[in-house]
Design an enzyme around this catalytic site. Structure first.
Site, PDB file in Angstrom:
ATOM      1  N   GLN A  67      33.834  37.724  32.794  1.00  0.00           N
ATOM      2  CA  GLN A  67      33.003  37.025  33.764  1.00  0.00           C
ATOM      3  C   GLN A  67      32.376  38.021  34.737  1.00  0.00           C
ATOM      4  OE1 GLN A  67      35.154  33.307  35.344  1.00  0.00           O
ATOM      5  NE2 GLN A  67      36.775  34.404  34.270  1.00  0.00           N
ATOM      6  N   HIS A  71      28.508  36.355  32.313  1.00  0.00           N
ATOM      7  CA  HIS A  71      27.726  36.075  33.524  1.00  0.00           C
ATOM      8  C   HIS A  71      26.711  37.171  33.835  1.00  0.00           C
ATOM      9  CE1 HIS A  71      31.202  33.241  34.857  1.00  0.00           C
ATOM     10  NE2 HIS A  71      30.462  32.721  33.902  1.00  0.00           N
ATOM     11  N   GLY A  74      43.165  38.291  35.784  1.00  0.00           N
ATOM     12  CA  GLY A  74      42.423  38.363  37.039  1.00  0.00           C
ATOM     13  C   GLY A  74      41.349  37.325  37.221  1.00  0.00           C
ATOM     14  N   THR A  75      41.637  36.093  36.785  1.00  0.00           N
ATOM     15  CA  THR A  75      40.667  35.028  37.048  1.00  0.00           C
ATOM     16  C   THR A  75      41.347  33.819  37.685  1.00  0.00           C
ATOM     17  OG1 THR A  75      38.915  33.617  36.147  1.00  0.00           O
ATOM     18  CG2 THR A  75      40.830  34.029  34.710  1.00  0.00           C
ATOM     19  N   ASN A 111      48.211  37.709  36.611  1.00  0.00           N
ATOM     20  CA  ASN A 111      47.620  37.382  37.911  1.00  0.00           C
ATOM     21  C   ASN A 111      48.723  37.345  38.970  1.00  0.00           C
ATOM     22  OD1 ASN A 111      46.357  36.100  40.160  1.00  0.00           O
ATOM     23  ND2 ASN A 111      44.922  35.076  38.793  1.00  0.00           N
ATOM     24  N   PRO A 112      48.543  38.038  40.082  1.00  0.00           N
ATOM     25  CA  PRO A 112      49.590  38.014  41.107  1.00  0.00           C
ATOM     26  C   PRO A 112      49.723  36.644  41.771  1.00  0.00           C
ATOM     27  CG  PRO A 112      47.708  39.329  41.843  1.00  0.00           C
ATOM     28  CD  PRO A 112      47.436  38.933  40.430  1.00  0.00           C
ATOM     29  N   ALA A 135      46.393  43.784  37.163  1.00  0.00           N
ATOM     30  CA  ALA A 135      45.767  44.285  35.933  1.00  0.00           C
ATOM     31  C   ALA A 135      46.130  45.749  35.684  1.00  0.00           C
ATOM     32  CB  ALA A 135      44.258  44.132  36.030  1.00  0.00           C
ATOM     33  N   ARG A 169      26.176  44.988  46.524  1.00  0.00           N
ATOM     34  CA  ARG A 169      27.192  44.905  45.466  1.00  0.00           C
ATOM     35  C   ARG A 169      26.916  45.926  44.370  1.00  0.00           C
ATOM     36  NH1 ARG A 169      27.369  38.879  43.596  1.00  0.00           N
ATOM     37  NH2 ARG A 169      28.906  39.711  42.100  1.00  0.00           N
TER      38      ARG A 169
END
Ligand code: BV8
Length: 250
Positions: A106, A124, A195-196, A221-222, A239, A74
């Site tokens: 986040q 986070h 986007g969450t 958000n889609p 976004a 990642r």
């Protein structure tokens, strides 16, 4: 009107007049930068890996090599990624209006910072940061930079494992981060929730805190999220599409 369509134009007027704007972001904010989200059915990390197994201290202790390998992969993805038009729009707005925008994320990537939001509140942690698994008892403490390379690297002196500087499930958020995020949510006139899925706490609770604080809450958000009920306006889009439409030129 600039023809972005009624909801966008109304929101632009609201944002133009807002003294304080808070933006809460999740993995969807970085999706258009090529970083996989967690929950998206096919592409999401959680469709391939069990979060409790990989994003937890127990999981790390059970199989340090597996978990370290996952974070190493990642990390490479984050280093290869670039901020998208959404990150850029937030960075540009912050430059034009110092002190009016607080980004609370986040995300453990550094794309908000690379786009100019250096003061992003990281709930986070930071995937590119190294930390010792156990607090080093030596004084001065051993430096992770001196760790013996490996999967994961270990301290040559005391065998301590290196772990990524992220918040694992079951771990407390960084001291001060949640308090600062709460304060930003409480005082904002507008909160953009971008986007969450709203599945992870206490981050998900910030939208409700902003609403109770009198803010106008907007979700970008889609897909439907678990906190859509907290929103006054829901924009079904991405976004990178919607943040420039909402902020550019303001
Ligand atoms: C804690 C770092 C004290 C690691 C992460 C209350 C109720 C229930 C459970 C709990 C609770 N309080 C505490 C818990 C437990 C737990 C929790 O929330 N569990 C959940 C799963 C139920 N919380 C914790 O453990 C937290 N610590 O509370 O400590 C404590 C301790 C013990 C017991 C009690 C209290 C710590 C949580 C932090 C964990 N670490 N990340 C790593 O990255 O490896 S969380 C990680 O997953 C991310 O950081 C992020 O927060 C989360 C993923 O969520 P999203 O970002 O929303 O991403 P997701 O993929 O889900 O959704 C993406 C969305 O984007 C979708 O909606 C999609 O439609 C949209 N999208 C897609 N493309 C786009 C888009 N949107 C816009 N544009 C696009 N292009």
């Amino acid at each position: 009107m600039s023809g972005h369509g009624a909801p966008i134009d109304e929101l632009r007027e609201r944002l133009r007049g807002a003294g304080s704007i808070c933006v809460l972001t999740g993995a969807g904010m970085s999706a258009e930068s090529g970083i996989a989200t967690f929950r998206d059915a096919l592409t999401g990390l959680w469709s391939r890996f069990d979060p409790a197994q990989l994003a937890s201290e127990e999981g790390f202790r059970a199989d340090p090599a597996l978990v370290w390998g996952w974070y190493a992969a990642r990390r490479d993805g984050v280093r290869r990624a670039a901020p998208n038009a959404g990150h850029v729009a937030l960075g540009a707005f912050a430059r034009r209006h110092p002190g009016r925008l607080t980004v609370v994320s986040q995300n453990v990537d550094d794309l908000h910072q690379r786009a100019g939001n250096a003061g992003t509140i990281r709930l986070h942690g930071d995937i590119l940061e190294d930390r010792w698994l156990e607090a080093c008892k030596r004084r001065p403490a051993c430096d992770t930079l001196t760790a013996t390379p490996g999967t994961p690297p270990r301290c040559a002196e005391c065998g301590n494992f290196v772990r990524p500087g992220v918040v694992w499930f079951g771990e407390m958020l960084p001291a001060g981060a949640l308090e600062a995020a709460d304060a930003a949510a409480e005082r904002c006139d507008v909160m953009l929730v971008v986007g969450t899925s709203g599945a992870v706490w206490p981050a998900a609770g910030l939208a409700g805190r902003a609403r109770r604080g009198g803010a106008h809450v907007v979700i970008v958000n889609p897909q439907p999220s678990e906190i859509d009920d907290e929103a006054h306006t829901v924009l079904r889009g991405t976004a990178a599409q919607l943040l420039p439409a909402l902020l550019d030129g303001l």
